[in-house]
Scaffold this active site. Structure first.
Site, short mmCIF file in Angstrom:
data_model
loop_
_atom_site.label_atom_id
_atom_site.label_comp_id
_atom_site.label_asym_id
_atom_site.label_seq_id
_atom_site.Cartn_x
_atom_site.Cartn_y
_atom_site.Cartn_z
N GLY B 42 38.15 29.50 43.54
CA GLY B 42 37.70 30.77 43.18
C GLY B 42 36.55 30.31 42.15
O GLY B 42 35.68 29.04 42.69
N ALA B 44 36.04 27.68 39.63
CA ALA B 44 36.46 26.05 39.58
C ALA B 44 35.92 25.15 41.00
O ALA B 44 35.49 25.23 41.19
CB ALA B 44 38.01 26.02 39.29
N GLY B 45 37.16 26.40 42.32
CA GLY B 45 36.45 25.52 43.24
C GLY B 45 35.73 26.27 44.31
O GLY B 45 34.76 25.13 44.29
N HIS B 266 49.91 40.50 29.56
CA HIS B 266 48.41 40.81 28.96
C HIS B 266 48.48 42.01 28.46
O HIS B 266 49.70 42.60 29.24
CB HIS B 266 47.20 41.09 30.62
CG HIS B 266 45.96 41.64 29.66
ND1 HIS B 266 46.07 42.32 29.33
CD2 HIS B 266 44.56 40.52 30.00
CE1 HIS B 266 44.50 43.17 28.87
NE2 HIS B 266 43.66 41.59 29.69
N ARG B 330 45.61 38.97 22.52
CA ARG B 330 46.95 39.32 23.46
C ARG B 330 48.27 39.58 23.27
O ARG B 330 49.32 40.28 23.97
CB ARG B 330 46.40 39.20 25.25
CG ARG B 330 44.95 39.28 25.49
CD ARG B 330 44.19 38.69 26.47
NE ARG B 330 43.33 38.84 27.40
CZ ARG B 330 42.93 38.70 28.06
NH1 ARG B 330 43.11 37.33 29.25
NH2 ARG B 330 41.70 39.05 28.66
N HIS B 401 49.52 38.30 33.14
CA HIS B 401 48.41 37.71 33.54
C HIS B 401 47.83 36.47 34.32
O HIS B 401 47.07 36.35 34.91
CB HIS B 401 47.94 38.24 32.91
CG HIS B 401 46.36 38.73 32.93
ND1 HIS B 401 45.54 39.02 34.06
CD2 HIS B 401 45.21 38.32 32.00
CE1 HIS B 401 44.14 39.15 33.84
NE2 HIS B 401 43.89 38.47 32.46
N ARG B 435 45.79 31.98 25.83
CA ARG B 435 43.83 32.16 26.25
C ARG B 435 43.37 33.68 25.73
O ARG B 435 43.86 34.51 25.68
CB ARG B 435 44.03 31.71 27.59
CG ARG B 435 42.75 32.17 28.09
CD ARG B 435 42.33 32.47 29.06
NE ARG B 435 42.93 33.24 30.61
CZ ARG B 435 42.23 33.99 30.61
NH1 ARG B 435 41.28 34.06 30.49
NH2 ARG B 435 43.12 35.49 30.38
N LEU B 441 37.26 32.67 32.54
CA LEU B 441 35.78 32.36 33.99
C LEU B 441 35.09 31.03 33.37
O LEU B 441 34.10 30.28 33.96
CB LEU B 441 34.75 33.39 33.85
CG LEU B 441 35.34 34.85 34.14
CD1 LEU B 441 34.26 36.22 33.88
CD2 LEU B 441 35.92 35.34 35.49
#
Lengths: 258, 637, 219
Positions: B42, B44-45, B266, B330, B401, B435, B441
């Site tokens: 994704g 990060a990876g 969420h 949230r 979420h 978060r 992201l």
């Protein structure tokens, strides 16, 4: 409602496949197509039979993992929709549906409705990128992009790489996929230095992978869940012509860098 | 378990620079001698694999999907935060840092968050250079929008597909390195265990999901970027394949697991439609800019929304939080929705939903104006529900979420196992107990592009492990464990499908460890989850064989791990006897029903250490110090 | 591989060649149709035109060779691409479906091959004369009228002109895509002009056998 499914079952690429008939007596119109298959699979497992194998992941129509052909139409009858976002209310009681995998030489069948689409990765590896190693960038606002260019780039960049274009094309051509990337990067100033090399390399790989050629009939764009435009194909062709007839070859002086 | 966070000393503004200077380097010619395993592709990876390959390391990248481009980062809609201050509205690295620490309800590590805010500006530069088509103004400059929990416009976006575009950028960079031979890509390979030799992470055991072949891979360091464990709740906004196996296996091999109970619910997801529901779909937070959230004033008011007059409606967020209104963070919005539904005022089937109403926006800017802003989201809503949100209010309900908890990492993103690095949602470090929107992201890319390339070099340069091969006894032992487990799963031949267990577990988690948690429910879960696990191993029916493509086997392996890890989540939730961020213990709330922290007792990271099969894990603490942002009761009134 | 071979070897390069040669063919059939229209101006006019072409023998041969090369390349590329396309889908759909593609666009190879065959017949009919019942060298008017008084020939011509229309309708538009010449400003106009020219060629050409059969054109 009642739906009759004919699902392509094939254990692996070597063994022969055939349609298997499944009757689904109680399908809720609120189900997504894949949820309908989930329930079928649950029933199959409970009967100790092999469930139907299909690719899927995000189920929000963005990852591009899912996709098979429903009555000859890639991703089924709804425009601009992946099969995971296709809902059963689109069908009516008693409908008979034939499910087949993407069929193309470049997409070898793995099992049932699941195929190997790694050829698309290899097209990207050939040139579907901008060479910008981490840390080499300038401040983002130093690169100005005209809004129409950015919008066109974004339209093409919306491609999810699902392979429906290949599946829908009578020639199993990957032109829409390849040209979407060429159009995305070629519309941006950052994409200019490699623009012509990119298109040559990507087309060469596309051909090598065994995809067919484009006859511009537009089935790819019609089946595309992101409705990528055929104009991107024209753009690829134009860039390819420039790459062949206009691009200067790299002339190294042979002096070395010292 | 030693929890040395290795946070640099000195002023926080200088700490990352200073730290980078103190890190040892691997000279360019030597980099090609090192192999690095990256699991997960994704944000990060993918970013890590590309960046490490560019540096010259040999990277082996693994993902369970058929292509790295399908990782679930792709589904992020709204945007990515960065302290660019392009809007001249007073943003700064310091403000992003402050907002993130406050938004996380003072349960994040300050230095990590500061670094995140610092490198956020480089991320945007990097992504633009790669050709990410961010939204632009007519002058060609980058455009911004606002997100919850912030009073500046710092969110960069690419229509409603920001995650997709950022991931495609990282994917393309990674594929370039695949083409150049610096990254080897292993798709449809699922990591099933970690191999630790002499106390260091040295490799992984994978299953080739097409052939069923179990394989050993060795490297000098292992990077996990395998995402979160939201699917422990069965229904979540995660992709169907998201799972906890990689991080949970690392935990069982000795990596500390931090704050597992910190899960984010969420507030704006499409409600459940029936038993067949397989996942939940998010409606972007940005909708709360123009949509108004309400429920009927009276319990059991079954009238159609259009029939309920203005004075019969309760715009409860605007009523309770007049200054932030519909744009509260949230965790606050989700709890408020649950509260009104618990009162019996929820709408739609089962009473589990609230209205998100755009009729005022349609009056103000017209249907075309609304379509221009949210057209694709409205279309998606209509596809899923069959209702037209321009004329009927959307129905929304909170859903799992994101998971802020994850493997514990130090400032170098190294876990408690030397040589095992953890990036993105899989680690715990930056978001505390909640978060903020558009920060996931940012964190994934920060870790992948701008942190791990430096910190892993330090580990490699220090050396100290011996050369070995996959013939090492430990590789054989772990592989035997993996094959034994697969055999066991296939051998049960019971009556229930893996999915049915997953659904039952998910319901337990959601009911007793979801938006509201209390000691009684958690204790109940701690009894019922082990019982369910026991039933699983006696009564699961995994069809097919090991040596073939077998989606039931994949599923069963993941569910088996969720059944163990769910217990750890509940233990942590019970242990953290306070409310903070997304973790809401009903015993600890203010008179108005807000989360009440207990800084005295719980200003720490809870890190769980596995003690062996059948034994209760041990909880360690990393105390948190807040030198720069002073903890206060969060208020959005 | 040299750049020319590389271009030829790629599917995109072949399509560009097909577009260029197809465009040449399109231009030729328009010119050919315009020349034919002189039949309506009387025997002397069209025969004078035939003589005029023959006097410029050098030029005529240059054009003929160019056209022959164009047709040859067009057909060769088409056949090669056809093999590639067939190989690209070794297993066909058991239950095929089509969303929007026109019959014309999906039958280019068939209309193309039929037209190639028609071309040979047409040459044998009106140029070489060996397929003509009463061929008279350089008496074009006579050849046309006597040729088309044979009803089966006329019907065959009319059918082939419809095929030509289908082929030009898709090909005439697609060639702009193959050459990268697509622009939203001109899209509608290009489409309209291509179809108008195609219809003009088809209708004008069909009008000749119809006029002969109706007795408007006679010896």
């Amino acid at each position: 409602m009642r739906i009759i499914l004919h699902v392509w079952r094939q254990k692996n690429a070597q063994s022969p496949g055939k349609f298997e008939r499944y009757e689904r007596p109680e399908v809720s119109p609120d189900m997504s197509f894949l949820e309908m298959l989930d329930v079928l699979n649950e029933d199959l497992v409970n009967k100790n039979e092999q469930p139907v194998v299909f690719d899927h992941d995000c189920r929000e129509g963005i990852c591009g993992a899912c996709g098979f052909v429903v009555n000859g139409i890639a991703h089924g009858p709804e425009d601009g929709t992946t099969v995971c976002q296709l809902h059963m209310r689109k069908f009516k009681d008693g409908d008979e549906l034939y499910l087949e995998p993407w069929r193309a030489k470049a997409f070898p069948l793995v099992r049932d409705l699941l195929v190997d689409r790694s050829a698309l990765d290899r097209i990207i590896q050939a040139g579907g990128y901008i060479t910008a190693p981490t840390g080499t960038s300038v401040d983002a606002n130093n690169i100005l992009v005209a809004k129409p260019d950015q919008e066109r780039a974004m339209d093409a960049a919306a491609c999810i790489g699902c392979g429906a274009c290949v599946a829908a094309c009578p020639n199993a051509s990957a032109m829409l996929f390849t040209s979407a990337k060429v159009t995305h990067l070629g519309n941006l100033p950052q994409g200019q230095p490699e623009r012509l090399d990119r298109v040559e390399a990507m087309v060469a790989t596309m051909d090598k992978e065994g995809f067919g050629s484009c006859t511009l009939i537009g089935e790819c764009s019609a089946a595309c869940p992101k409705s990528i435009s055929m104009d991107s194909i024209a753009r690829l062709n134009g860039d390819y012509i420039r790459a062949t007839f206009v691009k200067r070859p790299l002339e190294l002086s042979g002096q070395g860098s010292g | 378990m030693e929890l040395n966070a290795k946070v640099p000393s000195g002023p926080i503004e200088k700490s990352w620079d200073k730290h980078r200077f103190d890190l040892k380097l691997v000279n360019p010619a030597n980099k090609r001698k090192y192999n690095i395993i990256v699991v997960g592709t994704g944000l990060a990876g993918g970013a890590a694999a590309a960046s490490l390959g560019e540096l010259g390391y040999n990277v082996l990248a693994f993902c369970y999907q058929d292509s790295p481009r399908r990782a679930h980062s792709i589904a992020a809609q709204g945007g990515i935060n960065a302290a660019k201050n392009y809007q001249n509205d007073g943003d700064s690295v310091w403000r992003l840092f402050y907002d993130t620490v406050k938004g996380g309800d003072y349960r994040a590590r300050e230095h990590n968050v500061y670094r995140l805010a610092q490198v956020s500006v480089n991320i945007i530069d990097q992504c633009v250079a790669q050709g990410v088509p961010f939204a632009r103004e007519y002058g060609g400059q980058l455009a911004n929008r606002s997100f919850g929990g912030a009073q500046v416009s710092r969110t960069f976006y690419a229509r409603g597909q920001t995650g997709q575009q950022l991931l495609i950028g990282a994917y393309q960079a990674m594929e370039r390195m695949v083409g150049l031979g610096k990254v080897k890509q292993f798709t449809r390979h699922e990591m099933l265990d970690l191999v630790v030799i002499d106390g260091r992470a040295r490799g992984i055991i994978t299953r080739d999901m097409v052939t069923g072949k179990i394989e050993r891979f060795i490297a000098d360091a292992v990077v996990l970027a395998t995402g979160g464990y939201g699917n422990n709740f069965y229904l979540s906004t995660n992709a169907k394949g998201c799972n906890v196996t990689a991080t949970y296996r690392a935990y069982k091999k000795g990596a500390g697991f931090a704050n597992p109970c910190f899960t984010q619910i969420h507030p704006t997801c499409i409600p459940v439609a029936g038993d067949h529901q397989s996942k939940l779909t998010l409606m972007s937070e940005s909708l709360r800019n123009d949509g108004r959230i309400w429920v009927p004033k009276d319990k059991g008011d079954k009238r159609a929304p259009g029939q309920i007059p203005e004075d019969g409606r309760d715009y409860y967020l605007e009523r309770r939080y007049p200054s932030f209104g519909n744009l509260v963070p949230r965790d606050v919005a989700s709890r408020a929705a649950k509260a009104v539904c618990d009162e019996g005022r929820g709408v739609g089937p089962g009473g589990l939903g609230v209205y998100l109403d755009f009729s005022d926006a349609v009056k103000r800017i017209g249907a075309a104006g609304v379509a221009e802003k949210y057209g694709n989201l409205f279309q998606m809503y209509e596809k899923i529900t069959g209702e037209d949100p321009y004329s009927v209010p959307m129905r929304i309900y909170p859903a799992v979420h994101y998971t802020m908890g994850g493997l514990w990492v130090d400032y170098n993103l190294q876990s408690t196992i030397p040589g095992l690095f953890v990036l993105g949602e899989a680690n715990f470090s930056d978001h505390g107990a909640n978060r903020l929107g558009a920060s996931a992201l940012m964190q994934g890319l920060a870790d992948g592009y701008f942190v791990i390339p430096y910190t892993i070099g330090d580990y490699l340069a220090r050396g100290g492990w011996e050369k070995t091969t996959t013939d090492h006894a430990e590789f054989k032992k772990v592989e035997d464990d993996v094959t034994g487990r697969i055999k066991k799963l296939l051998g049960v031949k019971g009556k229930r499908s893996p999915d049915s267990f997953h659904k039952e577990l998910g319901k337990l988690m959601w009911d007793n460890c979801g938006m509201g948690r209390n000691a009684k429910g958690l204790q109940e879960n701690l009894k019922r989850i082990p019982a369910l696990r026991e039933e699983f191993w006696k009564n699961v029916n995994v069809t097919g064989e090991a040596g073939e493509l077998n989606q039931q086997l994949e599923k069963a392996g993941r569910v088996a791990d969720f059944l163990e890890f769910g217990e750890v989540i509940c233990m942590d939730a019970l242990d953290r006897d306070e409310s903070c961020g997304g973790h809401f213990r009903e015993e600890h709330q203010t008179e108005e029903g807000e989360a009440k922290r207990d800084d005295e007792k719980f200003m720490h990271v809870s890190v769980w250490e596995h003690q062996g099969e059948g034994k209760a894990p041990v909880r360690h603490k990393e105390p948190l110090k807040f030198e720069y942002v002073k903890p206060a009761q969060r208020s959005y009134k | 591989m040299s750049w020319t071979l590389k271009f030829w070897d790629s599917t995109v390069g072949k399509k560009v060649l097909m577009a260029l040669t197809g465009a040449a063919g399109f231009v030729f059939v328009i010119g050919h149709m315009a020349g034919n229209m002189q039949v309506y101006l009387g025997r002397d006019q069209i025969n004078a035109y035939a003589h005029f072409l023959h006097e410029k023998a050098g030029l005529l041969w240059v054009v003929r060779i160019a056209l022959l090369a164009a047709v040859g390349l067009h057909v060769l590329s088409a056949l090669q691409l056809q093999l590639i396309k067939r190989a690209a889908r070794p297993v066909r759909y058991q239950k095929p479906g089509i969303i929007q593609a026109t019959p014309a666009s999906r039958t280019m190879i068939f209309t193309g091959l039929l037209l190639a065959w028609f071309l040979l017949y047409h040459l044998a009919h009106f140029t070489w004369g060996n397929a003509h019942p009463a061929f008279r060298e350089l008496d074009a008017y006579n050849n046309i009228v006597t040729g088309f008084q044979h009803v089966p020939s006329s019907v065959f011509y009319i059918v082939c002109m419809v095929l030509l229309g289908l082929h030009l309708g898709h090909g005439g538009n697609a060639l702009f895509f193959s050459l990268g010449l697509v622009h939203p400003k001109y899209r509608q106009a290009v489409r309209a002009i291509t179809y108008a020219l195609m219809l003009l060629v088809v209708i004008a050409n069909i009008s000749i056998p119809v006029a002969v059969l109706a007795g408007v054109l006679k010896i």
